[in-house]
Design a protein around this motif. Sequence first.
Motif, PDB file in Angstrom:
ATOM      1  N   MET A   1       4.917  11.301  14.495  1.00 52.10           N
ATOM      2  CA  MET A   1       4.188  10.545  15.496  1.00 52.10           C
ATOM      3  C   MET A   1       2.986  11.335  16.006  1.00 52.10           C
ATOM      4  N   ALA A   2       3.122  12.638  16.125  1.00 53.83           N
ATOM      5  CA  ALA A   2       2.009  13.462  16.604  1.00 53.83           C
ATOM      6  C   ALA A   2       0.814  13.354  15.664  1.00 53.83           C
ATOM      7  N   ASP A   3       1.076  13.246  14.357  1.00 48.08           N
ATOM      8  CA  ASP A   3      -0.009  13.127  13.389  1.00 48.08           C
ATOM      9  C   ASP A   3      -0.779  11.825  13.559  1.00 48.08           C
ATOM     10  N   ILE A   4      -0.078  10.739  13.847  1.00 51.27           N
ATOM     11  CA  ILE A   4      -0.749   9.448  14.003  1.00 51.27           C
ATOM     12  C   ILE A   4      -1.599   9.444  15.271  1.00 51.27           C
ATOM     13  N   ILE A   5      -1.126  10.081  16.323  1.00 49.52           N
ATOM     14  CA  ILE A   5      -1.907  10.171  17.562  1.00 49.52           C
ATOM     15  C   ILE A   5      -3.163  11.000  17.324  1.00 49.52           C
ATOM     16  N   LYS A   6      -3.012  12.075  16.582  1.00 53.13           N
ATOM     17  CA  LYS A   6      -4.166  12.914  16.246  1.00 53.13           C
ATOM     18  C   LYS A   6      -5.188  12.106  15.433  1.00 53.13           C
ATOM     19  N   LEU A   7      -4.709  11.325  14.480  1.00 55.77           N
ATOM     20  CA  LEU A   7      -5.596  10.497  13.671  1.00 55.77           C
ATOM     21  C   LEU A   7      -6.328   9.469  14.538  1.00 55.77           C
ATOM     22  N   CYS A   8      -5.622   8.845  15.469  1.00 55.33           N
ATOM     23  CA  CYS A   8      -6.249   7.871  16.373  1.00 55.33           C
ATOM     24  C   CYS A   8      -7.360   8.531  17.178  1.00 55.33           C
ATOM     25  N   ARG A   9      -7.111   9.712  17.661  1.00 52.92           N
ATOM     26  CA  ARG A   9      -8.132  10.440  18.430  1.00 52.92           C
ATOM     27  C   ARG A   9      -9.353  10.738  17.568  1.00 52.92           C
ATOM     28  N   GLU A  10      -9.108  11.130  16.324  1.00 51.13           N
ATOM     29  CA  GLU A  10     -10.223  11.408  15.409  1.00 51.13           C
ATOM     30  C   GLU A  10     -11.033  10.136  15.133  1.00 51.13           C
ATOM     31  N   LEU A  11     -10.346   9.027  14.944  1.00 48.24           N
ATOM     32  CA  LEU A  11     -11.045   7.773  14.691  1.00 48.24           C
ATOM     33  C   LEU A  11     -11.902   7.363  15.890  1.00 48.24           C
ATOM     34  N   ARG A  12     -11.404   7.612  17.094  1.00 48.01           N
ATOM     35  CA  ARG A  12     -12.188   7.295  18.292  1.00 48.01           C
ATOM     36  C   ARG A  12     -13.459   8.136  18.354  1.00 48.01           C
ATOM     37  N   GLN A  13     -13.377   9.366  17.856  1.00 45.21           N
ATOM     38  CA  GLN A  13     -14.542  10.254  17.859  1.00 45.21           C
ATOM     39  C   GLN A  13     -15.571   9.842  16.805  1.00 45.21           C
ATOM     40  N   GLN A  14     -15.127   9.097  15.776  1.00 45.06           N
ATOM     41  CA  GLN A  14     -15.997   8.733  14.661  1.00 45.06           C
ATOM     42  C   GLN A  14     -16.376   7.253  14.682  1.00 45.06           C
ATOM     43  N   GLU A  15     -16.396   6.645  15.849  1.00 39.45           N
ATOM     44  CA  GLU A  15     -16.655   5.220  15.935  1.00 39.45           C
ATOM     45  C   GLU A  15     -18.033   4.855  15.385  1.00 39.45           C
ATOM     46  N   THR A  16     -18.120   3.657  14.845  1.00 44.32           N
ATOM     47  CA  THR A  16     -19.391   3.155  14.341  1.00 44.32           C
ATOM     48  C   THR A  16     -20.223   2.622  15.506  1.00 44.32           C
ATOM     49  N   ARG A  17     -21.466   2.338  15.228  1.00 41.71           N
ATOM     50  CA  ARG A  17     -22.347   1.778  16.258  1.00 41.71           C
ATOM     51  C   ARG A  17     -21.804   0.440  16.755  1.00 41.71           C
ATOM     52  N   ALA A  18     -21.311  -0.382  15.828  1.00 39.73           N
ATOM     53  CA  ALA A  18     -20.757  -1.688  16.200  1.00 39.73           C
ATOM     54  C   ALA A  18     -19.503  -1.526  17.065  1.00 39.73           C
ATOM     55  N   GLU A  19     -18.626  -0.594  16.705  1.00 41.10           N
ATOM     56  CA  GLU A  19     -17.417  -0.350  17.493  1.00 41.10           C
ATOM     57  C   GLU A  19     -17.784   0.110  18.908  1.00 41.10           C
ATOM     58  N   LYS A  20     -18.761   0.981  18.995  1.00 40.03           N
ATOM     59  CA  LYS A  20     -19.190   1.486  20.297  1.00 40.03           C
ATOM     60  C   LYS A  20     -19.743   0.347  21.154  1.00 40.03           C
ATOM     61  N   LEU A  21     -20.556  -0.500  20.557  1.00 42.61           N
ATOM     62  CA  LEU A  21     -21.139  -1.631  21.279  1.00 42.61           C
ATOM     63  C   LEU A  21     -20.056  -2.593  21.766  1.00 42.61           C
ATOM     64  N   LEU A  22     -19.121  -2.918  20.877  1.00 38.79           N
ATOM     65  CA  LEU A  22     -18.047  -3.840  21.257  1.00 38.79           C
ATOM     66  C   LEU A  22     -17.133  -3.213  22.303  1.00 38.79           C
ATOM     67  N   TRP A  23     -16.849  -1.934  22.171  1.00 39.07           N
ATOM     68  CA  TRP A  23     -15.986  -1.253  23.138  1.00 39.07           C
ATOM     69  C   TRP A  23     -16.594  -1.295  24.543  1.00 39.07           C
ATOM     70  N   GLN A  24     -17.904  -1.185  24.638  1.00 37.95           N
ATOM     71  CA  GLN A  24     -18.559  -1.248  25.950  1.00 37.95           C
ATOM     72  C   GLN A  24     -18.310  -2.591  26.633  1.00 37.95           C
ATOM     73  N   GLU A  25     -18.091  -3.634  25.845  1.00 39.80           N
ATOM     74  CA  GLU A  25     -17.852  -4.968  26.387  1.00 39.80           C
ATOM     75  C   GLU A  25     -16.366  -5.251  26.654  1.00 39.80           C
ATOM     76  N   LEU A  26     -15.482  -4.515  25.991  1.00 44.06           N
ATOM     77  CA  LEU A  26     -14.043  -4.765  26.109  1.00 44.06           C
ATOM     78  C   LEU A  26     -13.346  -3.829  27.088  1.00 44.06           C
ATOM     79  N   ARG A  27     -13.859  -2.640  27.255  1.00 46.46           N
ATOM     80  CA  ARG A  27     -13.161  -1.619  28.032  1.00 46.46           C
ATOM     81  C   ARG A  27     -13.087  -1.969  29.514  1.00 46.46           C
ATOM     82  N   ASN A  28     -12.134  -1.357  30.168  1.00 45.59           N
ATOM     83  CA  ASN A  28     -11.946  -1.497  31.625  1.00 45.59           C
ATOM     84  C   ASN A  28     -11.800  -2.949  32.073  1.00 45.59           C
ATOM     85  N   ARG A  29     -11.154  -3.753  31.237  1.00 47.31           N
ATOM     86  CA  ARG A  29     -10.871  -5.159  31.568  1.00 47.31           C
ATOM     87  C   ARG A  29     -12.138  -5.979  31.846  1.00 47.31           C
ATOM     88  N   LYS A  30     -13.242  -5.624  31.202  1.00 44.83           N
ATOM     89  CA  LYS A  30     -14.506  -6.333  31.428  1.00 44.83           C
ATOM     90  C   LYS A  30     -14.475  -7.765  30.913  1.00 44.83           C
TER      91      LYS A  30
END
Length: 119
Positions: A1-30
């Motif tokens: 399980m620790a490996d999957i959490i580490k992978l998730c963290r890495e994926l968050r660090q490598q987000e695409t421009r589209a993911e970043k844009l969409l996340w700005q609209e979805l985060r914090n219950r927006k």
Amino acid sequence: MADIIKLCRELRQQETRAEKLLWQELRNRKLINKKFLRQHPLCVQTNFGKSLYYIPDFYCHEARLVIEADGGIHLIKKQYDENRDKVLAGMGLKILRFENHEIENNINDVLLKIIQHLR
């Protein structure tokens, strides 16, 4: 399980421009006060007793909704995506897929489609 959490963290660090844009609209219950998680692992038990993890780009537990931002890599992994979507649908989840260029160029249309599935 620790490996999957580490992978998730890495994926968050490598987000695409589209993911970043969409996340700005979805985060914090927006978006209509629904909580979304980014790169959150979903566990599936196989018939052989093994755990498989799928990591959707965005996930809303309350709405049982997975959102994927598809870039060029998805063109070469279509079969994997189709199988993954079948497994996730079998868990009672709805999967929405958007091309990166769709998110980048028509974010309002993308958000309207998401809202339709949240209500």
